[in-house]
Structure formats: structure tokens, C-alpha cells
Write a protein that holds these residues in place. Structure first.
Motif, PDB file in Angstrom:
ATOM      1  N   PRO A 304       0.798  -1.232   0.000  1.00  0.00           N
ATOM      2  CA  PRO A 304       0.000   0.000   0.000  1.00  0.00           C
ATOM      3  C   PRO A 304       0.831   1.283   0.000  1.00  0.00           C
ATOM      4  CG  PRO A 304      -0.237  -1.202   2.079  1.00  0.00           C
ATOM      5  CD  PRO A 304       0.551  -2.074   1.158  1.00  0.00           C
ATOM      6  N   LEU A 447      -2.529  -1.017 -15.429  1.00  0.00           N
ATOM      7  CA  LEU A 447      -3.273  -2.243 -15.651  1.00  0.00           C
ATOM      8  C   LEU A 447      -4.603  -1.878 -16.278  1.00  0.00           C
ATOM      9  CD1 LEU A 447      -3.035  -4.561 -12.543  1.00  0.00           C
ATOM     10  CD2 LEU A 447      -1.815  -4.728 -14.697  1.00  0.00           C
ATOM     11  N   ALA A 449      -7.979  -4.180 -17.181  1.00  0.00           N
ATOM     12  CA  ALA A 449      -8.601  -5.507 -17.165  1.00  0.00           C
ATOM     13  C   ALA A 449      -7.563  -6.602 -16.913  1.00  0.00           C
ATOM     14  CB  ALA A 449      -9.350  -5.769 -18.460  1.00  0.00           C
ATOM     15  N   GLY A 450      -6.632  -6.313 -16.024  1.00  0.00           N
ATOM     16  CA  GLY A 450      -5.672  -7.332 -15.628  1.00  0.00           C
ATOM     17  C   GLY A 450      -4.461  -7.437 -16.526  1.00  0.00           C
TER      18      GLY A 450
ATOM     19  N   PHE B  17      -4.604   5.352  -6.100  1.00  0.00           N
ATOM     20  CA  PHE B  17      -3.753   4.630  -5.148  1.00  0.00           C
ATOM     21  C   PHE B  17      -2.830   5.608  -4.429  1.00  0.00           C
ATOM     22  CE2 PHE B  17      -5.373   1.062  -7.341  1.00  0.00           C
ATOM     23  CZ  PHE B  17      -5.262   0.017  -6.438  1.00  0.00           C
ATOM     24  N   GLU B  32      -6.068  10.441 -13.773  1.00  0.00           N
ATOM     25  CA  GLU B  32      -5.320   9.248 -14.169  1.00  0.00           C
ATOM     26  C   GLU B  32      -6.170   8.249 -14.931  1.00  0.00           C
ATOM     27  OE1 GLU B  32      -4.103   7.858 -10.373  1.00  0.00           O
ATOM     28  OE2 GLU B  32      -2.449   9.268 -10.179  1.00  0.00           O
ATOM     29  N   GLY B  33      -7.494   8.456 -14.913  1.00  0.00           N
ATOM     30  CA  GLY B  33      -8.377   7.511 -15.591  1.00  0.00           C
ATOM     31  C   GLY B  33      -8.546   6.208 -14.837  1.00  0.00           C
ATOM     32  N   TYR B  65     -15.165  -3.909 -10.055  1.00  0.00           N
ATOM     33  CA  TYR B  65     -14.180  -3.869 -11.130  1.00  0.00           C
ATOM     34  C   TYR B  65     -13.433  -2.541 -11.076  1.00  0.00           C
ATOM     35  CZ  TYR B  65     -12.004  -3.196 -15.602  1.00  0.00           C
ATOM     36  OH  TYR B  65     -11.071  -2.945 -16.569  1.00  0.00           O
ATOM     37  N   SER B  67      -9.930  -0.989 -13.155  1.00  0.00           N
ATOM     38  CA  SER B  67      -8.855  -1.348 -14.083  1.00  0.00           C
ATOM     39  C   SER B  67      -7.551  -1.539 -13.321  1.00  0.00           C
ATOM     40  CB  SER B  67      -8.703  -0.276 -15.159  1.00  0.00           C
ATOM     41  OG  SER B  67      -8.674   0.997 -14.580  1.00  0.00           O
ATOM     42  N   LEU B  69      -7.141  -2.793 -10.501  1.00  0.00           N
ATOM     43  CA  LEU B  69      -7.119  -4.024  -9.707  1.00  0.00           C
ATOM     44  C   LEU B  69      -7.158  -5.260 -10.586  1.00  0.00           C
ATOM     45  CD1 LEU B  69      -9.673  -3.139  -6.900  1.00  0.00           C
ATOM     46  CD2 LEU B  69      -7.207  -3.136  -6.742  1.00  0.00           C
ATOM     47  N   GLY B  70      -7.247  -5.046 -11.885  1.00  0.00           N
ATOM     48  CA  GLY B  70      -7.288  -6.205 -12.766  1.00  0.00           C
ATOM     49  C   GLY B  70      -8.715  -6.531 -13.178  1.00  0.00           C
ATOM     50  N   LYS B  71      -9.048  -7.797 -13.088  1.00  0.00           N
ATOM     51  CA  LYS B  71     -10.361  -8.235 -13.560  1.00  0.00           C
ATOM     52  C   LYS B  71     -11.455  -7.955 -12.531  1.00  0.00           C
ATOM     53  CE  LYS B  71      -8.273 -11.772 -16.391  1.00  0.00           C
ATOM     54  NZ  LYS B  71      -7.673 -13.090 -16.306  1.00  0.00           N
ATOM     55  N   ASP B 106      -7.824 -10.180  -4.884  1.00  0.00           N
ATOM     56  CA  ASP B 106      -7.429  -9.873  -6.261  1.00  0.00           C
ATOM     57  C   ASP B 106      -7.016 -11.168  -6.964  1.00  0.00           C
ATOM     58  OD1 ASP B 106      -4.824 -10.437  -5.591  1.00  0.00           O
ATOM     59  OD2 ASP B 106      -4.009  -8.494  -6.141  1.00  0.00           O
ATOM     60  N   GLU B 107      -6.669 -11.021  -8.240  1.00  0.00           N
ATOM     61  CA  GLU B 107      -6.359 -12.188  -9.077  1.00  0.00           C
ATOM     62  C   GLU B 107      -5.299 -13.099  -8.468  1.00  0.00           C
ATOM     63  OE1 GLU B 107      -5.716 -11.746 -13.459  1.00  0.00           O
ATOM     64  OE2 GLU B 107      -5.986  -9.686 -12.803  1.00  0.00           O
ATOM     65  N   LEU B 108      -4.334 -12.478  -7.779  1.00  0.00           N
ATOM     66  CA  LEU B 108      -3.228 -13.254  -7.244  1.00  0.00           C
ATOM     67  C   LEU B 108      -3.542 -13.798  -5.855  1.00  0.00           C
ATOM     68  CD1 LEU B 108      -0.420 -10.795  -8.336  1.00  0.00           C
ATOM     69  CD2 LEU B 108      -1.033 -12.945  -9.417  1.00  0.00           C
ATOM     70  N   HIS B 110      -4.302 -11.807  -3.172  1.00  0.00           N
ATOM     71  CA  HIS B 110      -4.082 -10.854  -2.075  1.00  0.00           C
ATOM     72  C   HIS B 110      -5.448 -10.314  -1.620  1.00  0.00           C
ATOM     73  CE1 HIS B 110       0.146 -10.835  -2.954  1.00  0.00           C
ATOM     74  NE2 HIS B 110      -0.010 -10.298  -4.144  1.00  0.00           N
ATOM     75  N   LEU B 112      -8.172  -7.661   0.102  1.00  0.00           N
ATOM     76  CA  LEU B 112      -8.300  -6.235   0.422  1.00  0.00           C
ATOM     77  C   LEU B 112      -9.697  -5.967   0.935  1.00  0.00           C
ATOM     78  CD1 LEU B 112      -8.913  -3.905  -2.564  1.00  0.00           C
ATOM     79  CD2 LEU B 112      -8.587  -6.307  -2.987  1.00  0.00           C
ATOM     80  N   LYS B 141      -5.466  -2.594   2.920  1.00  0.00           N
ATOM     81  CA  LYS B 141      -4.713  -3.811   2.641  1.00  0.00           C
ATOM     82  C   LYS B 141      -5.158  -4.946   3.562  1.00  0.00           C
ATOM     83  CE  LYS B 141      -0.206  -5.879   3.119  1.00  0.00           C
ATOM     84  NZ  LYS B 141       1.093  -5.808   3.734  1.00  0.00           N
ATOM     85  N   LEU B 165      -4.810   1.667   0.979  1.00  0.00           N
ATOM     86  CA  LEU B 165      -4.270   1.451  -0.361  1.00  0.00           C
ATOM     87  C   LEU B 165      -4.672   2.581  -1.286  1.00  0.00           C
ATOM     88  CD1 LEU B 165      -5.198  -2.259  -0.977  1.00  0.00           C
ATOM     89  CD2 LEU B 165      -2.970  -1.322  -1.430  1.00  0.00           C
TER      90      LEU B 165
END
Lengths: 564, 218
Positions: A304, A447, A449-450, B17, B32-33, B65, B67, B69-71, B106-108, B110, B112, B141, B165
Motif C-alpha cells: 500500500p 493495468l 482488465a488485468g 492509489f 489518471e483515468g 471492477y 482497471s 485491480l485487474g479483472k 485480487d487475481e493473485l 491478495h 483487500l 490492505k 491502499l
């Protein structure tokens, strides 16, 4: 059982990771280096079209090859995955970053880059890295090297265009020790390399950028990594790091996937990838500008207090590839070779520098380097075949007509075949020019969509690219040749082989993600040491500068340990 | 027997973030979008008692969702508490909060924790729409669900070892609100009317209280 705790885990074996691995292992640290790609001993780089189709990095499709191509909205990046990283496919040029190009701009007032190191800081490290990689200028004064037509053409044309060409240091072995350079001689190595194979001196085949099958390039696997392995560093290939997180007791946990690699050829389908975890007191990310930044972005939730600058300062080091095409019936020119054969000689032999406003010598605009570029013979054959149908048809129809009329045809087929091959100016008269320089690092990795994505447009660097293109055009004119852009340019895209930035160095966390020693702000013992730490373009070929920065980071890590 | 009810709420906005203040996070996130979408199904356990503490059975599910953070990340655990009374320590103004708490992976893998707050009341009625649709969010986190689910704004600063975070603001857009009304479902249709009635009463009541506090302050 495999060891699971190390003093230092290094992710990636490029110019950052290899230097770190050697320096730390030499100092007696327990080092584990995780490389996602394969090891490439001499003779293992694929050449045939069938093998080449497996030579891409795409683990989802079961491909664990050398080339890792990232295609973003406005820019493509070509990088390598394999033991030795980018050194496996780079063009061997080791040039120090220009002193004036360590730019200090005010980021809060619209500036883009602010280097917390200077040329003087790096000078001793440049020296030390050069001792290992031993760059030598191209031995153009000796035969057969003096017959390199692209070098002759480049020198004549750039001089006429008012530039000053020079021979940059090339990390290639042309000769044994002080002996005269001879192509294809066995190289006498003081200690065996990690592949345990004999290397040969440069055979001038022009295949540097698809992997040297003779071991002539002083790539990292023959230099730093071999030395690291001798010092006891553990090098694990086929190990792709997926996630990492700080541990409560200090240090980091690293989770990686081990791909089912075989020494050569396609992967063994029957063995699935397996997941492993190791722990380390220190974690060094050296997975390249794209790789390291992607890893940090994906693992951001575990970190973080990472700087907001993560992903910024991306640039393609101003890479611009253009082509000079010799006119087939150009007037004879005594200073110019009759034919430019880009497949003879190492990929890059010479360079010319174009000044920058920062140089303070009256130059204006943003500076860059222009280098001659060759390509391997099999690519030249592909070009030849593209232009072959016309002459082939003429030849066949003539012979057919002769046979049909029963008249004696000209029996000298070789001369006709030769005419067919020489009637092509594509393969025999193309000189690619590689420009690279001081563009504007305003790209941003993120990132989406991952997946990794780049916000980058050439608007900020428009004048830079215009200037680089104009100079290439002038060189083409001096050659009496036509000029062609990289065809991909028409799609408003660029190809870079030098992606940089993403985890820029800074004086504090408002300026950068890491300090000038690669240590991540707020996360002690986590380092990013590779192209990602550049706050801007290197200008020249970046490999030597990355290696020198890594050497400096290693010094600091060791010093810190001694004190602590 | 308890009469339950469900509806689906769609919120979107921006976050950034490394930011602790939601307003600044939203501003920077816009530049930042960095978008974030939350698609949440609210499951009210008992329409008669949904706003009364301790509200253990108002569950949230759905996905988030962003962006960055991924999917799409499914909500592993979620909880919504309606009309939690909060009195500002500095101004003494009484407000009511709708507090969202989500646990995501998240995908991995982790974990939150997301905490979102709608603040209602404490000012004039003209702000009702904006207040009732705006959620200030913080991403923390790790799996801190048990630590923060029952905690109010005044006390969240005292939770040990909470690491922020990201922060930002999400809101229900007018069209999304209309759609939300069509998603109200209950076994007994009377529950919907009952829920709507009680909700509006509490909502307007918050402003009446605010107005009273205003007068009192004068």
C-alpha cells in the motif's frame, strides 16, 4: 529438497539481475535467480521457420521461446526472455550515457525527467562493467572486417551528411587476447562458462539479434551469470514469478510457476506448470521495464505504501527504425560499395551522434544516435523470395520455349540463375538505420482488465521523431538511395526494443518509486534494478547504463549489510 | 417471520492509489483515468428492523471492477449497515451514515477490504440527492473485514495497523438509480412498500434533525 529460503531472490536475468546476482554471490550471499525463459547454449537458437514458430514467449499456448512481443495501443515493444535477458538478442553496443543527458527537470512545473544520479556517480561502475563485458570496437582495419559494405556506406554517408561516425564498443569477441582477429576461431576462456561449451570468435553472420549460435557475443550467460554460478548462485530457469508480498517477520515471500521446459524444442505438454514458494530477506526485481512494472502493478495490493509514480516515465528510448534502399542503377561512386550487404558483419558496427540542446555546443532540439543495422541472412533470403516471382517466370518461360522449339538453349544455367538473384535490390541494397535518443518520457504503464497497457502518444516527442527521421533521410540522400519508413509507422505505431521507465528513480517518493540505488521507497530490501528504474531515456543503447546502475545498487546493498 | 428484500445497486466513480482523502483520490483518479465500478446486490434480512443496530443480516454480494485491480473481483464477504448515527466531535452535528464493507481477493489472491460511507443529513434538504447517492470509499490492505465492519468513522482511525491502499468517490447515477428501483424484489410485495416507507422516513428525518441542530446551534 530444494532450498526455500535465500538471502536474496532476484527476478530476471537481464542486465540488472545478472550484475546483481554476480556481485551479491561474489560477496558470499546466498542468491537465487529466477528466470522465466530457457537457457540458450551455443547452437540452440532456432533458425528454421518451423522452429521459429515456437520461438515466442506465450506460456498460455505452451510456447516458452525467446521473443516476448508486447503490443500496445500506439507502441510495440520487443524484448527477450531467456537466461541472459536482453543480451541474447541485443546488438552488443555498449555506450555510456552522455553527461549532459542526465537531465534535471522540475517535475512539479511540467518537467518529465529528473535524474538523481550523474555521470560522475556512474563512471567507476561503467569501468567495472566494461571489464567484465569487454567491449571492443569493430576491427575494421583488418580483413575480412574491412569488407563490411554497410560500414563503408554508413561512414561515407554520415560524413557527407555532416555527422561524425565512430566505432562504439561492441561486447563481441573478435580475437583471442591480443592476437589478430580471425573469424570462427575457438575462444580461449580462463574458466568454463555455465553452458560448458566452446565459443567461437565472431563469424560476421549478422545474426546477433536472433541469438548468436556460435557464442561469439559476450552475453550475460557467458560473463556475469557464469561468474555468479561459479560463486554459488542458484540460477533457476523456466521459473516465472507471479506474486510476492512482504512477510510479517521481515523479508518477502515470492510465488513462482515452474514451466515444463525441455532443453531445446517445444515444451513437454504432459508435465503441467507447478507452483512454488520461496522466501528471501531481500527481493530484487529485474524483469525489465515492462516485466518489473507489471509485477508491481499486479501486486500493488500487498504494497500500500508504494509511490504514486508507479508506471510513469515510460519511454521507448526514442527508437526509430528506418530503411535506406539503394537504387539499382545508381551512378558509380568510388567511395561507396557497389552493393550493400546488410547480412555481413555484426548487426551494429558504427554509430553517429547528433547533438542535443543540452550539450551546450550550439546544437538545438533533442539529440540522438544513428546506428547502422544489419539483419541475418535468412531474412535477406525471405526478401529475395518476395521479389523472385518475376525473374523466375522469365527464366522458366525462356527455357520452356527453347525446349519446345527444339533449339539448343543456352546451357549456362548458373549465369541465368545468378542474374535472377542479382536482379533484386531488396536483399542486396537495404541498409536499416536504427535511431535512438533523448525522447520525452511521458508514457504511463497501467493495468487494464488485468493486462499491462501503455498510455503513450508521440505528440510530446513529435519534434524529436521528425528530426531523427529527417537526419536518416539526409543519410539516404548522401547514399544516392531512396528512404523508407518502417512499414508499421503507417499504422501510427512505433516499435521499441528499449522500453524504459515505469519505476523511476527519484529523490523522494513524490518524485520516484525507487531511490537512486534501486530501493523501493517505504519498502526496505525491495529493489527494482533494471530498465524500469530509468526516469527518462538513456539516449544511447541502454544496456551498459542499466548494468552500471546495477553495479552501484549492489555496492550499496553490500555496504548496508556490512553496517547493519 | 422476518420479511426479506433484495435490490441491486450500481455505483461508479474514480479512485487513486496512495491517496487517503476520498475527494482528492477522486480528483486524481479522474486525471489518471482510474475508474471503479461496484455492482452490489443488497440483501435486507428484515424490513421491519433493517435500520436498527446491530444489523447483522444485511448482506452484500456482487462484484467490483477497477482497471487498476485487474479483472472483476467477486465480493467474498459484504455487509451494509443503514443509518448509523454519527455525531461529529468537532461541530456536534448529527449525521446518519450508510456503511458498506466488502472483502475482496485480487487475481493473485491478495485480500483487500473496502469501506464505503454515505453520509446523510447534517445539512439542508437540497443536498439530499447528492448525499444519498455519493459513497466515499477507502481500500485497505489485507482481510480487515472483522476489524472494520462494525466500526464508525470516528473510530476507524484507531483500528490498529490499518493500511490505506487507495481512496476515492463512487456514486449512483440517475439512470442507475431508476434501474435500481426496478430491481427491488421481495417474497411479499408489501415488504417493498414497507421498506420504502421506512427508508424515506429515516432519510427525511435525518435532514429534519440536521435542520433542528442548525437552529439549535444558532
Amino acid at each position: 529438497m530444494n532450498q526455500t529460503h535465500f538471502d536474496t531472490v532476484i527476478v530476471g536475468s537481464g542486465f540488472g539481475g545478472s550484475v546483481m546476482a554476480y556481485r551479491l554471490a561474489e560477496a558470499g550471499r546466498e542468491v537465487c535467480l529466477l528466470e522465466k525463459g530457457k537457457a540458450y547454449p551455443p547452437g540452440s537458437f532456432p533458425r528454421s521457420p518451423y522452429n521459429a514458430h515456437d520461438n515466442f514467449w506465450d506460456p498460455k499456448e505452451g510456447r516458452y521461446g525467446l521473443f516476448d512481443l508486447w503490443s500496445f495501443h500506439r507502441i510495440h515493444a520487443l524484448v527477450a526472455s531467456g537466461l541472459g535477458g536482453g543480451s541474447l538478442v541485443y546488438a552488443n553496443v555498449l555506450v555510456r550515457k552522455d553527461e549532459a543527458w542526465f537531465v534535471n527537470e522540475n517535475l512539479s512545473q511540467g518537467g518529465y525527467e529528473n535524474w538523481p544520479v550523474t555521470r560522475a556517480d556512474l563512471e567507476p561502475h561503467y569501468d567495472r562493467v566494461e571489464q567484465v563485458l569487454s567491449p571492443k570496437p569493430y576491427p575494421f582495419e583488418f580483413a575480412p572486417y574491412s569488407g563490411t559494405s554497410k560500414t563503408q556506406a554508413f561512414w561515407t554517408a554520415t560524413k557527407r551528411a555532416g555527422l561524425e561516425p565512430f566505432f562504439p564498443g561492441l561486447a563481441v569477441t573478435f580475437a583471442n587476447g591480443d592476437a589478430a582477429p580471425v573469424p570462427g576461431e575457438p575462444i580461449h576462456e580462463a574458466e568454463p562458462n555455465l553452458h560448458g561449451r566452446t565459443r567461437l570468435t565472431c563469424r560476421l553472420c549478422g545474426e546477433c539479434d536472433v541469438g548468436c549460435n556460435y557464442g561469439s557475443k559476450n552475453t550475460l550467460d557467458y560473463t556475469y551469470l557464469s561468474a555468479a554460478a561459479r560463486c554459488g548462485a542458484e540460477l533457476r530457469t523456466g521459473c516465472e514469478v507471479k506474486s510476492f508480498a512482504p512477510r510479517d517477520v521481515g523479508g518477502y515471500t515470492v510465488t513462482y510457476v515452474e514451466h515444463p521446459l525441455t532443453a531445446a524444442g517445444p515444451a513437454d505438454e504432459s508435465a503441467p506448470s507447478t507452483s512454488h514458494t520461496v522466501t528471501a530477506d531481500r527481493l530484487v526485481l529485474s524483469a525489465g521495464a515492462l516485466g518489473s512494472t507489471y509485477l508491481l502493478l499486479k501486486n500493488r495490493i500487498a504494497f500500500p505504501r508504494l509511490s504514486r509514480r508507479l508506471g510513469t516515465c515510460f519511454s521507448g528510448n526514442g527508437d526509430l527504425l528506418t530503411f535506406v534502399r539503394k537504387r539499382p542503377n545508381a551512378q558509380a561512386d568510388p567511395e561507396m560499395p557497389a552493393v550493400i550487404d546488410p547480412t555481413f558483419g555484426p548487426v551494429i558496427t558504427s554509430a553517429a551522434r547528433v547533438g542535443d540542446a543540452l550539450d551546450g555546443d550550439g546544437s538545438s532540439g533533442r539529440g540522438f544516435y544513428l546506428e547502422d543495422a544489419g539483419f541475418p541472412a535468412h531474412l535477406a533470403w525471405a526478401l529475395q523470395v518476395m521479389a523472385a516471382p518475376g525473374p523466375l517466370l522469365t527464366l522458366l518461360s525462356q527455357r520452356f520455349l527453347w525446349d519446345w522449339t527444339g533449339k539448343g538453349a543456352d546451357p549456362r544455367l548458373p549465369s541465368q540463375l545468378a542474374r535472377m538473384l542479382s536482379g533484386n535490390t531488396l536483399a542486396g541494397g537495404v541498409l536499416p538505420l536504427l535511431g535512438m535518443g533523448h525522447d520525452v518520457p511521458d508514457g504511463r504503464l497501467r493495468l487494464r482488465a488485468g493486462r499491462l497497457d501503455v498510455d503513450w502518444n508521440r505528440r510530446a516527442s513529435k519534434d524529436y521523431f521528425k528530426r531523427a527521421r529527417a537526419t536518416s533521410q539526409r543519410v539516404a540522400q548522401e547514399l544516392g538511395a531512396t528512404f523508407a519508413d518502417n512499414p508499421i509507422r503507417y499504422l501510427n505505431r512505433l516499435v521499441t526494443v528499449h522500453p524504459l521507465g515505469g519505476c523511476p528513480m527519484g529523490r523522494n517518493e513524490e518524485e520516484g518509486v525507487v531511490d537512486s540505488y534501486g530501493e523501493v521507497f517505504n519498502y526496505p530490501d525491495l529493489c527494482v534494478v533494471d530498465g524500469a528504474m530509468m526516469p527518462g531515456p538513456v539516449g544511447a543503447n541502454p544496456s551498459l547504463t542499466i548494468a552500471a546502475l546495477a553495479d552501484r545498487c549492489a555496492d550499496r546493498l553490500l555496504e548496508k549489510r556490512r553496517r547493519g | 417471520m422476518k420479511a426479506g428484500l433484495t435490490f441491486t445497486e450500481t455505483l461508479q466513480g474514480h479512485l487513486s492509489f496512495g491517496e487517503h482523502d476520498p475527494q482528492r483520490g477522486a480528483l486524481r483518479g479522474t486525471q489518471e483515468g482510474n475508474k471503479i465500478f461496484c455492482h452490489l446486490e443488497v440483501n435486507v434480512g428484515d424490513v421491519e428492523r433493517f435500520y436498527l443496530p446491530p444489523q447483522p443480516d444485511n448482506a452484500l454480494s456482487g462484484w467490483v471492477y477497477s482497471s487498476a485491480l485487474g479483472k472483476r473481483l467477486p465480493v467474498a464477504r459484504g455487509n451494509l449497515r443503514f443509518f448509523v448515527k454519527d455525531k461529529s466531535a468537532t461541530t456536534g452535528v448529527v449525521t446518519y451514515q450508510l456503511r458498506y464493507c466488502l472483502l475482496l481477493f485480487d487475481e493473485l489472491g491478495h485480500p483487500l477490504t473496502v469501506v464505503g460511507v454515505k453520509t446523510i443529513g447534517g445539512s439542508h434538504l437540497g443536498r439530499l440527492w447528492k448525499d444519498a447517492t455519493t459513497v466515499r470509499i477507502h481500500l485497505y490492505k489485507g482481510d480487515r473485514f472483522a476489524d472494520v465492519a462494525g466500526v464508525s468513522d470516528a473510530h476507524i482511525g484507531h483500528v490498529q495497523g490499518l493500511e490505506t491502499l487507495a481512496a476515492g468517490v463512487i456514486s449512483v447515477r440517475p439512470l442507475a438509480f431508476l434501474r435500481q428501483l426496478t430491481t427491488l424484489r421481495a417474497a411479499d410485495p408489501r415488504s417493498v412498500v414497507r421498506f420504502g416507507g421506512l427508508f424515506m422516513k429515516r432519510l427525511l428525518g435525518a435532514y429534519a434533525l440536521g435542520a433542528r441542530a442548525d437552529r439549535g446551534a444558532r
